[in-house]
Design a protein around this motif. Structure first.
Motif, PDB file in Angstrom:
ATOM      1  N   SER A   1      -9.350  19.896   8.846  1.00  0.00           N
ATOM      2  CA  SER A   1     -10.668  20.532   8.931  1.00  0.00           C
ATOM      3  C   SER A   1     -11.785  19.575   8.583  1.00  0.00           C
ATOM      4  O   SER A   1     -12.869  19.662   9.132  1.00  0.00           O
ATOM      5  N   ARG A   2     -11.517  18.669   7.645  1.00  0.00           N
ATOM      6  CA  ARG A   2     -12.589  17.747   7.276  1.00  0.00           C
ATOM      7  C   ARG A   2     -12.053  16.594   6.448  1.00  0.00           C
ATOM      8  O   ARG A   2     -10.993  16.676   5.848  1.00  0.00           O
ATOM      9  N   ASP A   3     -12.833  15.547   6.482  1.00  0.00           N
ATOM     10  CA  ASP A   3     -12.643  14.433   5.557  1.00  0.00           C
ATOM     11  C   ASP A   3     -13.522  14.803   4.381  1.00  0.00           C
ATOM     12  O   ASP A   3     -14.737  14.869   4.517  1.00  0.00           O
ATOM     13  N   SER A   4     -12.922  15.098   3.259  1.00  0.00           N
ATOM     14  CA  SER A   4     -13.714  15.574   2.128  1.00  0.00           C
ATOM     15  C   SER A   4     -14.367  14.444   1.353  1.00  0.00           C
ATOM     16  O   SER A   4     -14.920  14.663   0.288  1.00  0.00           O
ATOM     17  N   GLY A   5     -14.315  13.253   1.915  1.00  0.00           N
ATOM     18  CA  GLY A   5     -15.073  12.163   1.330  1.00  0.00           C
ATOM     19  C   GLY A   5     -14.224  11.122   0.646  1.00  0.00           C
ATOM     20  O   GLY A   5     -13.005  11.153   0.671  1.00  0.00           O
ATOM     21  N   SER A   6     -14.914  10.193   0.052  1.00  0.00           N
ATOM     22  CA  SER A   6     -14.251   9.082  -0.615  1.00  0.00           C
ATOM     23  C   SER A   6     -14.169   9.341  -2.106  1.00  0.00           C
ATOM     24  O   SER A   6     -14.948  10.100  -2.661  1.00  0.00           O
ATOM     25  N   SER A   7     -13.194   8.717  -2.719  1.00  0.00           N
ATOM     26  CA  SER A   7     -13.020   8.904  -4.156  1.00  0.00           C
ATOM     27  C   SER A   7     -12.577   7.598  -4.796  1.00  0.00           C
ATOM     28  O   SER A   7     -12.284   6.627  -4.122  1.00  0.00           O
ATOM     29  N   ASP A   8     -12.503   7.619  -6.107  1.00  0.00           N
ATOM     30  CA  ASP A   8     -12.127   6.414  -6.836  1.00  0.00           C
ATOM     31  C   ASP A   8     -10.626   6.328  -7.096  1.00  0.00           C
ATOM     32  O   ASP A   8     -10.164   5.421  -7.761  1.00  0.00           O
ATOM     33  N   GLN A   9      -9.840   7.282  -6.546  1.00  0.00           N
ATOM     34  CA  GLN A   9      -8.390   7.230  -6.706  1.00  0.00           C
ATOM     35  C   GLN A   9      -7.703   8.036  -5.611  1.00  0.00           C
ATOM     36  O   GLN A   9      -8.300   8.910  -5.008  1.00  0.00           O
ATOM     37  N   VAL A  10      -6.430   7.723  -5.360  1.00  0.00           N
ATOM     38  CA  VAL A  10      -5.614   8.499  -4.438  1.00  0.00           C
ATOM     39  C   VAL A  10      -5.074   9.689  -5.207  1.00  0.00           C
ATOM     40  O   VAL A  10      -4.526   9.542  -6.295  1.00  0.00           O
ATOM     41  N   GLU A  11      -5.263  10.877  -4.642  1.00  0.00           N
ATOM     42  CA  GLU A  11      -4.737  12.090  -5.270  1.00  0.00           C
ATOM     43  C   GLU A  11      -3.348  12.351  -4.698  1.00  0.00           C
ATOM     44  O   GLU A  11      -3.204  12.505  -3.490  1.00  0.00           O
ATOM     45  N   PRO A  12      -2.307  12.379  -5.526  1.00  0.00           N
ATOM     46  CA  PRO A  12      -0.966  12.637  -5.005  1.00  0.00           C
ATOM     47  C   PRO A  12      -0.889  13.998  -4.322  1.00  0.00           C
ATOM     48  O   PRO A  12      -1.348  15.004  -4.868  1.00  0.00           O
ATOM     49  N   GLY A  13      -0.345  14.019  -3.106  1.00  0.00           N
ATOM     50  CA  GLY A  13      -0.145  15.264  -2.372  1.00  0.00           C
ATOM     51  C   GLY A  13       1.200  15.881  -2.713  1.00  0.00           C
ATOM     52  O   GLY A  13       1.915  15.429  -3.617  1.00  0.00           O
TER      53      GLY A  13
END
Length: 112
Positions: free
Chosen positions: A67-79
Motif C-alpha cells: 500500500s505504501r512506502d512508509s518512509g525511511s528510518s534509522d534501523q531495519v525493523e525485523p518482520g
C-alpha cells in the motif's frame, strides 16, 4: 529521505504485514516493486495491484498487497520471518547469486 536513514519501511494494504529493507538491499537490481505480470495488472491472489519482490532473500522479505512506502528510518525493523529465525541482512555469498529478472513480461520499477 531523512538524513541518516539506513532503511525503508513498507506496509501491506490490510495493515497486517510490514517489511523493511536496508538502503543497500533496496538498491539491489533484483529488488523491485512490480505492478504488472505477463503483460497484465497483477491480480489480487498474486499480491496485486502492487507488490514488493525481494529475490535475494528467497522471497521472505517480499510483501504482497503493497500500500505504501512508509518512509525511511534509522534501523531495519525485523518482520515476521526475522522474528522467527531468518536473517535481517542479506545472506552471505555462499550461494550463487540469482540473476535479476530481465524479461519484459513483468513491469516493475527498481527502488534503488
Amino acid at each position: 529521505m531523512k538524513d541518516g536513514a539506513v532503511a525503508l519501511s513498507f506496509d501491506s494494504y490490510d495493515g497486517a504485514d510490514t517489511e523493511s529493507l536496508t538502503l543497500d538491499q533496496a538498491r539491489l537490481p533484483d529488488v523491485i516493486v512490480a505492478y504488472t505480470m505477463l503483460g497484465a495488472p497483477i491480480h489480487d491472489e498474486h499480491g496485486g495491484p502492487v507488490r514488493l519482490y525481494v529475490a535475494p532473500m528467497f522471497g521472505y522479505k517480499s510483501l504482497k498487497w503493497l500500500s505504501r512506502d512508509s518512509g525511511s528510518s534509522d534501523q531495519v525493523e525485523p518482520g515476521f520471518w526475522e522474528q522467527n529465525g531468518y536473517p535481517v541482512k542479506r545472506l552471505d555469498r555462499r550461494f550463487e547469486p540469482i540473476p535479476p529478472v530481465t524479461n519484459n513480461d513483468t513491469t516493475s520499477v527498481n527502488i534503488g
